[in-house]
Design a protein around this motif. Structure first.
Motif, PDB file in Angstrom:
ATOM      1  N   SER A   5       2.557  55.749  92.772  1.00 56.00           N
ATOM      2  CA  SER A   5       2.773  55.587  91.064  1.00 56.00           C
ATOM      3  C   SER A   5       1.922  55.095  89.841  1.00 56.00           C
ATOM      4  CB  SER A   5       4.362  55.097  90.847  1.00 56.00           C
ATOM      5  OG  SER A   5       3.915  53.709  91.271  1.00 56.00           O
ATOM      6  N   GLY A   6       1.478  54.742  89.234  1.00 57.33           N
ATOM      7  CA  GLY A   6       0.921  54.790  88.582  1.00 57.33           C
ATOM      8  C   GLY A   6      -0.065  55.733  87.954  1.00 57.33           C
ATOM      9  N   GLU A   7      -1.287  55.661  87.194  1.00 55.27           N
ATOM     10  CA  GLU A   7      -1.713  56.831  86.620  1.00 55.27           C
ATOM     11  C   GLU A   7      -3.153  56.524  86.585  1.00 55.27           C
ATOM     12  OE1 GLU A   7      -1.465  57.263  82.586  1.00 55.27           O
ATOM     13  OE2 GLU A   7       0.258  58.547  83.090  1.00 55.27           O
ATOM     14  N   ILE A   8      -4.086  57.140  86.402  1.00 50.80           N
ATOM     15  CA  ILE A   8      -5.971  56.783  87.361  1.00 50.80           C
ATOM     16  C   ILE A   8      -6.748  57.936  86.086  1.00 50.80           C
ATOM     17  CG2 ILE A   8      -8.197  57.347  88.231  1.00 50.80           C
ATOM     18  CD1 ILE A   8      -5.872  56.977  90.631  1.00 50.80           C
ATOM     19  N   GLU A   9      -7.629  57.248  85.162  1.00 47.05           N
ATOM     20  CA  GLU A   9      -8.500  57.845  83.952  1.00 47.05           C
ATOM     21  C   GLU A   9     -10.072  57.848  84.223  1.00 47.05           C
ATOM     22  OE1 GLU A   9      -4.609  56.739  80.235  1.00 47.05           O
ATOM     23  OE2 GLU A   9      -6.726  56.388  79.970  1.00 47.05           O
ATOM     24  N   LEU A  10     -10.656  58.781  84.320  1.00 46.56           N
ATOM     25  CA  LEU A  10     -11.907  59.070  84.640  1.00 46.56           C
ATOM     26  C   LEU A  10     -12.418  59.306  82.922  1.00 46.56           C
ATOM     27  CD1 LEU A  10     -12.400  60.093  87.475  1.00 46.56           C
ATOM     28  CD2 LEU A  10     -13.054  58.433  86.816  1.00 46.56           C
ATOM     29  N   CYS A  11     -13.088  58.333  82.204  1.00 45.74           N
ATOM     30  CA  CYS A  11     -13.666  59.033  80.437  1.00 45.74           C
ATOM     31  C   CYS A  11     -12.531  59.358  79.796  1.00 45.74           C
ATOM     32  CB  CYS A  11     -14.960  59.542  81.154  1.00 45.74           C
ATOM     33  SG  CYS A  11     -15.871  59.520  81.814  1.00 45.74           S
ATOM     34  N   GLY A  12     -11.497  58.521  80.117  1.00 47.02           N
ATOM     35  CA  GLY A  12     -10.516  59.275  78.972  1.00 47.02           C
ATOM     36  C   GLY A  12      -9.887  60.400  79.364  1.00 47.02           C
ATOM     37  N   GLN A  13     -10.163  61.581  80.421  1.00 46.20           N
ATOM     38  CA  GLN A  13      -9.054  61.742  80.952  1.00 46.20           C
ATOM     39  C   GLN A  13      -8.238  61.390  81.547  1.00 46.20           C
ATOM     40  OE1 GLN A  13     -11.020  65.306  83.161  1.00 46.20           O
ATOM     41  NE2 GLN A  13      -9.778  66.903  82.564  1.00 46.20           N
ATOM     42  N   THR A  14      -7.096  61.819  82.024  1.00 41.24           N
ATOM     43  CA  THR A  14      -5.640  61.484  83.230  1.00 41.24           C
ATOM     44  C   THR A  14      -6.078  61.954  83.717  1.00 41.24           C
ATOM     45  OG1 THR A  14      -4.271  60.626  81.348  1.00 41.24           O
ATOM     46  CG2 THR A  14      -3.836  60.062  83.460  1.00 41.24           C
ATOM     47  N   VAL A  15      -6.858  61.978  85.260  1.00 44.08           N
ATOM     48  CA  VAL A  15      -7.155  62.692  86.546  1.00 44.08           C
ATOM     49  C   VAL A  15      -5.731  62.413  87.202  1.00 44.08           C
ATOM     50  CG1 VAL A  15     -10.017  62.718  86.241  1.00 44.08           C
ATOM     51  CG2 VAL A  15      -8.868  61.438  87.217  1.00 44.08           C
ATOM     52  N   SER A  16      -5.262  62.045  87.336  1.00 45.97           N
ATOM     53  CA  SER A  16      -4.354  61.979  88.766  1.00 45.97           C
ATOM     54  C   SER A  16      -2.944  62.257  88.261  1.00 45.97           C
ATOM     55  CB  SER A  16      -3.243  60.481  88.378  1.00 45.97           C
ATOM     56  OG  SER A  16      -3.314  59.741  87.457  1.00 45.97           O
ATOM     57  N   ALA A  17      -2.673  62.981  87.306  1.00 45.87           N
ATOM     58  CA  ALA A  17      -2.213  64.624  86.585  1.00 45.87           C
ATOM     59  C   ALA A  17      -2.041  65.229  87.213  1.00 45.87           C
ATOM     60  CB  ALA A  17      -1.530  64.251  85.641  1.00 45.87           C
ATOM     61  N   LEU A  18      -3.533  66.146  87.507  1.00 46.58           N
ATOM     62  CA  LEU A  18      -3.823  66.930  87.334  1.00 46.58           C
ATOM     63  C   LEU A  18      -3.600  67.596  89.260  1.00 46.58           C
ATOM     64  CD1 LEU A  18      -7.803  66.731  86.599  1.00 46.58           C
ATOM     65  CD2 LEU A  18      -5.563  68.333  85.017  1.00 46.58           C
ATOM     66  N   PRO A  19      -3.513  68.737  88.552  1.00 45.53           N
ATOM     67  CA  PRO A  19      -3.190  69.350  90.532  1.00 45.53           C
ATOM     68  C   PRO A  19      -4.444  69.044  91.384  1.00 45.53           C
ATOM     69  CG  PRO A  19      -3.749  71.203  89.062  1.00 45.53           C
ATOM     70  CD  PRO A  19      -3.705  69.671  88.066  1.00 45.53           C
ATOM     71  N   LYS A  20      -3.748  68.605  93.298  1.00 44.10           N
ATOM     72  CA  LYS A  20      -4.762  68.007  93.798  1.00 44.10           C
ATOM     73  C   LYS A  20      -6.322  69.441  94.083  1.00 44.10           C
ATOM     74  CE  LYS A  20      -3.393  64.853  95.965  1.00 44.10           C
ATOM     75  NZ  LYS A  20      -1.694  64.517  96.618  1.00 44.10           N
ATOM     76  N   LYS A  21      -6.285  70.024  93.943  1.00 46.68           N
ATOM     77  CA  LYS A  21      -7.197  71.580  94.095  1.00 46.68           C
ATOM     78  C   LYS A  21      -7.962  71.069  92.988  1.00 46.68           C
ATOM     79  CE  LYS A  21      -5.109  75.057  91.076  1.00 46.68           C
ATOM     80  NZ  LYS A  21      -4.209  76.486  91.407  1.00 46.68           N
ATOM     81  N   LYS A  22      -7.935  70.955  91.964  1.00 48.51           N
ATOM     82  CA  LYS A  22      -8.920  69.859  90.816  1.00 48.51           C
ATOM     83  C   LYS A  22      -9.266  68.553  91.019  1.00 48.51           C
ATOM     84  CE  LYS A  22      -7.609  72.590  87.170  1.00 48.51           C
ATOM     85  NZ  LYS A  22      -7.332  72.987  85.441  1.00 48.51           N
ATOM     86  N   TRP A  23      -8.656  68.134  91.871  1.00 42.25           N
ATOM     87  CA  TRP A  23      -9.503  66.498  91.995  1.00 42.25           C
ATOM     88  C   TRP A  23     -11.134  67.266  93.341  1.00 42.25           C
ATOM     89  CZ3 TRP A  23      -5.406  62.280  94.204  1.00 42.25           C
ATOM     90  CH2 TRP A  23      -4.649  62.423  93.366  1.00 42.25           C
ATOM     91  N   THR A  24     -11.155  67.605  93.743  1.00 44.15           N
ATOM     92  CA  THR A  24     -12.435  68.193  94.232  1.00 44.15           C
ATOM     93  C   THR A  24     -13.722  68.061  93.694  1.00 44.15           C
ATOM     94  OG1 THR A  24     -11.333  69.242  96.383  1.00 44.15           O
ATOM     95  CG2 THR A  24     -13.433  69.072  96.622  1.00 44.15           C
ATOM     96  N   ARG A  25     -13.241  69.235  92.319  1.00 45.00           N
ATOM     97  CA  ARG A  25     -14.773  68.982  91.476  1.00 45.00           C
ATOM     98  C   ARG A  25     -14.665  67.831  90.754  1.00 45.00           C
ATOM     99  NH1 ARG A  25     -14.837  71.662  86.055  1.00 45.00           N
ATOM    100  NH2 ARG A  25     -12.779  71.516  86.011  1.00 45.00           N
ATOM    101  N   ILE A  26     -13.614  67.470  90.431  1.00 46.30           N
ATOM    102  CA  ILE A  26     -13.511  65.849  89.442  1.00 46.30           C
ATOM    103  C   ILE A  26     -14.860  64.862  90.267  1.00 46.30           C
ATOM    104  CG2 ILE A  26     -12.385  63.997  88.199  1.00 46.30           C
ATOM    105  CD1 ILE A  26     -10.578  65.905  86.991  1.00 46.30           C
ATOM    106  N   ARG A  27     -14.281  64.683  91.420  1.00 47.07           N
ATOM    107  CA  ARG A  27     -14.901  63.760  92.941  1.00 47.07           C
ATOM    108  C   ARG A  27     -15.940  64.592  92.684  1.00 47.07           C
ATOM    109  NH1 ARG A  27     -10.626  63.949  96.763  1.00 47.07           N
ATOM    110  NH2 ARG A  27     -12.278  65.485  97.640  1.00 47.07           N
ATOM    111  N   LYS A  28     -17.019  65.620  92.386  1.00 43.36           N
ATOM    112  CA  LYS A  28     -18.493  65.670  92.649  1.00 43.36           C
ATOM    113  C   LYS A  28     -18.703  65.571  91.430  1.00 43.36           C
ATOM    114  CE  LYS A  28     -20.760  69.531  94.695  1.00 43.36           C
ATOM    115  NZ  LYS A  28     -20.931  70.769  94.462  1.00 43.36           N
ATOM    116  N   GLU A  29     -18.608  65.777  90.510  1.00 40.62           N
ATOM    117  CA  GLU A  29     -18.491  65.896  89.014  1.00 40.62           C
ATOM    118  C   GLU A  29     -18.738  64.097  88.167  1.00 40.62           C
ATOM    119  OE1 GLU A  29     -16.714  68.347  86.829  1.00 40.62           O
ATOM    120  OE2 GLU A  29     -18.114  70.239  87.006  1.00 40.62           O
ATOM    121  N   MET A  30     -18.048  63.407  88.691  1.00 39.65           N
ATOM    122  CA  MET A  30     -18.087  62.342  88.224  1.00 39.65           C
ATOM    123  C   MET A  30     -17.613  60.848  88.947  1.00 39.65           C
ATOM    124  SD  MET A  30     -14.649  63.034  84.883  1.00 39.65           S
ATOM    125  CE  MET A  30     -14.253  62.211  84.316  1.00 39.65           C
TER     126      MET A  30
END
Ligand SMILES: Nc1ncnc2c1ncn2[C@@H]1O[C@H](COP(=O)(O)OP(=O)(O)OP(=O)(O)O)[C@@H](O)[C@H]1O
Ligand SMILES: [Mg+2]
Length: 219
Positions: free
Chosen positions: A63-88
């Protein structure tokens, strides 16, 4: 809060240990701003890599939340995580994670579309120019570690995560590597979190947190 790069809110992570459930991260909060270099220390097994892996979206918290540059990334679907990881996120892993079939220079040029001049520049700064055409299998642990650092710098990631970046380096090279991280953070206004056992490099960090009993405390 516009310049907050990483914001971890109320993170809980536990692992099953036989019958029992062991809580490794017990409502942890961590905020890192642009231009800030944070160090995390604590005994082996206390959960430092777990925290870093959650910050780097390699592992999900219970549980808990992760925000990267103001965006709550932990709420995004898992398949978007790879791109966020790569970009940020530029991740320097405890065990390097270089691709065995790419030469050192190609780890940057192929994976990150980094041009030859930038590769030269970064390898030069880390004193590993001679390794550009070398495969990981033919490098020492410390050499691989410095290639991994160059690769993290080569991305445009706002956040650099480093898990014991000095572990396979002698004290002089270890300090130099951490000085490079510090310079990268301050010069290019990135944010970095470094986990380390190495007390001798702690003076280079802007803030030091101690991990104990599943909590982070500023020291
Ligand atoms: N996948 C897993 N399943 C079960 N337990 C795990 C798992 N990963 C880690 N652990 C446990 O969680 C605890 C924290 O591990 P972690 O790797 O975060 O520690 P650390 O602080 O990074 O240690 P070190 O300084 O030795 O690298 C350890 O006790 C470990 O045994
Ligand atoms: Mg660890």
């Amino acid at each position: 809060m516009t310049n907050t790069v990483l914001n971890m809110k109320d993170i809980v992570k536990s692992y099953r240990d036989g019958e029992a459930q062991r809580t490794i991260l017990n409502h942890v909060n961590l905020t890192v701003r642009a231009g800030e270099f944070v160090a995390i220390v604590g005994p082996s097994g206390c959960g430092k890599s777990t925290l870093l892996n959650i910050a780097g979206m390699m592992l999900s918290p219970d549980s808990g939340e992760i925000e990267l540059c103001g965006q709550t990334v932990s709420a995004l679907p898992k398949k978007k995580w790879t791109r966020i990881r790569k970009e940020m996120i530029g991740f320097i892993f405890q065990n390097h994670q270089l691709l065995p079939y790419l030469k050192a220079g190609e780890q940057l040029s192929v994976l990150l579309k980094c041009d030859g001049q930038k590769v030269q520049e970064l390898f030069g700064e880390l004193n590993i120019e001679h390794l550009i055409d070398q495969y990981p299998a033919r490098m020492s642990g410390g050499e691989r570690q410095r290639v991994a650092i160059a690769r993290a710098f080569a991305s445009d990631a706002n956040l650099i995560l480093a898990d014991e970046p000095t572990a396979s380096l002698d004290s002089e090279r270890g300090r130099h590597a951490v000085e490079m991280i510090q310079m990268e953070v301050h010069k290019r206004n990135r944010a970095a979190v470094m986990v380390t056992h190495d007390e001798r490099v702690l003076d280079l960090a802007d803030k030091i947190y101690k991990m104990e009993d599943g909590k982070l405390m500023e020291s």
